[in-house]
Design an enzyme around this catalytic site. Structure first.
Site, short mmCIF file in Angstrom:
data_model
loop_
_atom_site.label_atom_id
_atom_site.label_comp_id
_atom_site.label_asym_id
_atom_site.label_seq_id
_atom_site.Cartn_x
_atom_site.Cartn_y
_atom_site.Cartn_z
N CYS A 73 -36.76 17.93 82.84
CA CYS A 73 -37.56 17.88 81.62
C CYS A 73 -38.86 18.61 81.90
CB CYS A 73 -37.84 16.43 81.23
SG CYS A 73 -38.91 16.21 79.79
N CYS A 183 -37.67 24.36 77.52
CA CYS A 183 -37.25 22.97 77.31
C CYS A 183 -35.75 22.94 77.51
CB CYS A 183 -37.62 22.51 75.90
SG CYS A 183 -36.95 20.89 75.42
#
Length: 261
Positions: A73, A183
């Site tokens: 992440c 992302c």
């Protein structure tokens, strides 16, 4: 799982793109994937909350016997990677947007970075651009709501399409020839992003680089496993909802357990 698993942690299910790369490179390892969907999306959360949450999850994964941790992440990396490294004594690989390789590839000297608001506002991202971006125009495009929409509405939804129109257009207008997918959710819509950019635009995803780095760390620590390639998925949110999303994204039905760190 008999062998010690590798933990993979993300706010949601974007990190499944990283898990795919890990499994392809390390087919004999077992994995425990934790999705903190109770607090999705991370991109708009305060940095202090993300730092505390990241450390708590990492500590619980270590207590469960995981032998290494992949922070899959970008937002959690930006907010919490240093604190996580200080808190647990495990090999750790943490994602960051691929600014350095993008700069090496660009011909137009303009790169675009699609990422969450929190990632782009972080000190870690600023240092990355300062260290490698001299003479390069870096278009840092925040994408609020995109990760959420990919999970909830689906990659082919009108909601995702409208968000991509809004977020990708500035990169095309600026003349970016390399786009960083900052992302882990965004590789799910890579084709749609590419379709909104000129032909030949390079899209960069860091999953394979993460897998190579993890392989090096495991070898250096003598932690290569001979597991059965098993995968468990856990979430802090609703297991049935996560299972449905896993099925939609991977085309694979999997059991999902509930776990609150």
């Amino acid at each position: 799982m008999n062998a010690k698993p590798i933990a993979v942690f993300d706010s949601g299910l974007g990190g499944l793109t990283v898990l795919q790369a890990l499994r392809a490179r390390l087919p004999h390892e077992d994995f425990l994937y934790f999705a903190d969907t109770r607090f999705l999306p991370y991109g708009e959360k305060p940095e202090a909350f993300l730092r505390e949450r990241g450390v708590r999850i990492a500590e619980r994964l270590a207590e469960r016997g995981c032998k290494a941790l992949v922070v899959a992440c970008n937002t959690a990396t930006a907010a919490a990677a240093e604190s996580i490294r200080a808190a647990i004594d495990l090999p750790i690989v943490a994602l960051e947007p691929g600014v350095k390789p993008a700069i090496a590839l660009t011909q137009s000297r303009v790169i675009g970075v699609l990422a969450t608001t929190r990632t782009l506002q972080s000190e870690r991202f600023r240092r990355l651009v300062d260290a490698h971006g001299q003479g390069i125009q870096v278009i840092a495009q925040p994408c609020p709501g995109l990760a959420d929409a990919i999970e909830e509405a689906g990659t082919e939804s009108a909601t995702v399409a409208a968000l991509l129109d809004a977020y990708v257009t500035p990169l095309r207008v600026a003349g970016a020839d390399v786009v960083v997918l900052g992302c882990t959710h965004y590789p799910w819509v890579a084709e749609a992003i590419a379709a909104r950019m000129p032909p030949g635009t390079c899209l960069l995803d860091t999953g394979e680089a993460v897998a190579r780095q993890l392989e090096r760390l495991l070898a250096g620590a003598g932690l290569q496993g001979q597991g059965g390639g098993q995968v468990r998925i856990a979430t802090s949110g609703a297991p049935q909802q996560v299972a449905a999303t896993v099925d939609r994204l991977l085309g694979q039905k999997m059991q999902v357990e509930h776990w609150e760190p």
